[in-house]
Write an enzyme that holds these catalytic residues in place. Structure first.
Site: not given
Length: 468
Positions: A102, A132, A205
């Site tokens: 992402h 992911d 992230s």
């Protein structure tokens, strides 16, 4: 380019298994060791905008005429560039970098900033939206410092961990905490998250979660927060999942997961009792469409209790083990069938090739000429003219649910009008008399419940209902 004084590759973490240890007096030495391999990631994406400079207004909106006449002179015209920030880490001296999917999804340009301040452009090698994870590659004139994956399976609740990344665009930042929980699921089929209270925020992230040996045991992916900031509940995808995905992305540019070709559900205590099983363990097969399992002799109603000599605890366990197996490999399945154990040999297919979107069409409540109330359900015989409306294959026989007692057990366990009962007690039912006979047999055998195979379109599942 990241310059090294020695001109040699620097492996920043040993490959020995991680072990639990007490909190250090300081995390400074660990941070110094791994920082050169942690990177900030900046992506640039083109976002389309109205070429007339006005906003997009839904047709029929009361503002439609206003904006047609006057427009918005301050609105941007044409496509716009949007930037986003994230984190990542180098896993090899030749420039492979791991981050979250992402972070780079939809990006036109990906820029990598190293701890030294140097920047390099990266190209995308491959992604796996299911976990992911994304793999990037940069080209450097000199070997790059890198970190190794550790064994996430040895991490215990209470072990110390350290997170690094680019939180809220503030640049390289370190936080420390402990493993708060293991084996967390969020929404994915292959989820295996380590929960930590080390501060993780937006921008972290894709960054690494380290053990005290400087090995990556997780990739920081998500947080649970009512306000968007860290409240001490962060999730890192376990390294033992990530490392396998990364290797496949590196080798093939895509994932290649094993595929068994069955629909399954967990064996709940009431299902176990209805089937006469000692323990509620394994994966109960609800359907066997054309594919590897069918070719290998797997049948609906089998309980898969072993895979390649390893006991299967539930459906999640089976899915992961199958996915980790090599495509085309012949594997041994241990199944329980009619109270006996059998071993079947199944050659796995590839999940990515087999996956297709299945649309479950429940259809409207059918009307049948004859019906009867049984086990809290109003049932009628399934007619051939109902198969299409209920998204069922030709030749399907059974009892269609036309109504339910909404205070009853069947409704509470998810049975709904339009569902079709095709088996009871693992025997086919084509009439209400067949079902009543199976109920009597269960009572005579001293069973408290009866196992029903219920189909809703293409989605079958077993439900155990009390016969007392």
């Amino acid at each position: 380019m990241l310059a090294l004084a020695t001109g040699l590759a620097l492996a920043l973490a040993p490959a020995t298994p991680s072990v639990a240890r007490a909190a250090p007096d300081s995390f400074a030495d660990l941070a110094d060791m791994v920082s050169p391999a942690v990177v900030n990631i900046t992506t640039s994406t083109t976002i389309a905008a109205p070429t007339d400079g006005g906003p997009i207004v839904p047709e029929g909106s009361p503002f439609e005429d206003f904006f047609k006449r006057f427009g918005n002179p301050n609105a941007p015209r044409g496509p716009q560039r949007s930037n986003a920030l994230g984190s990542g880490f180098v896993i090899s001296e030749d420039g492979y970098i791991v981050t979250n999917n992402h972070v780079i999804e939809g990006a036109d340009e990906i820029s990598i900033e190293f701890f030294s301040g140097k920047t390099l452009d990266a190209k995308l090698i491959g992604t796996d939206p299911k976990t992911d994870i994304a793999l990037l590659k940069v080209e450097s004139d000199e070997p790059l410092p890198f970190v190794n994956f550790g064994d996430s399976n040895v991490m215990r609740v209470g072990d110390w961990v350290m997170a690094m990344g680019n939180p809220l665009g503030q640049g390289f930042s370190v936080s420390a905490g402990i493993v708060s929980a293991r084996n967390r699921e969020l929404s994915g089929t292959y989820d295996d998250f380590i929960q930590t209270d080390a501060a993780i925020n937006r921008g972290n992230s894709g960054g690494p979660l380290f053990n005290m040996d400087g090995q990556v045991i997780g990739v920081n992916t998500a947080i649970l927060s009512p306000n968007g900031g860290s409240i001490g509940i962060g999730f890192s995808m376990a390294s033992n999942v990530v490392s396998k995905v990364v290797q496949q992305l590196k080798d093939f540019g895509e994932t290649r997961r094993g595929w068994l070709g069955v629909r399954i559900q967990d064996v709940t205590p009431d299902v176990a009792e209805a089937m006469g099983l000692k323990d509620p363990k394994g994966a109960l097969v609800t359907d066997v469409p054309d594919g590897p399992a069918k070719d290998g002799g797997v049948l609906s109603g089998d309980v898969i209790v072993g895979f390649e000599g390893t006991a299967i605890s539930d459906t999640r366990d089976l899915v992961r083990r199958v996915a980790d197996a090599d495509v085309g490999k012949a594997v041994r399945l241990e199944v329980l069938r009619e109270g006996k154990t059998q071993t079947l040999l199944v050659t796995l297919g590839r999940r990515e090739e087999a996956e297709a979107t299945e649309t479950a069409a429940a259809g409207e409540d059918p009307v049948t000429p004859e019906s009867k109330d049984v086990l809290g359900m109003t049932l009628g015989v399934l007619g051939a003219d109902q198969l299409s409306d209920l998204n069922l294959p030709q030749g399907t026989e059974g009892l269609v649910v036309t109504g339910l007692d909404e205070t009853g057990e069947a409704y509470d366990k998810g049975v709904r009008a339009g569902d079709v009962i095709t088996e009871a007690g693992q025997q086919k039912v084509a009439s209400i008399a067949d079902l009543e006979a199976r109920i009597s047999e269960a009572k005579d055998a001293g069973r408290k419940s009866l196992l029903l195979l219920i189909r809703r379109g293409a989605d079958p599942r077993f439900v155990a209902l009390s016969v007392e």
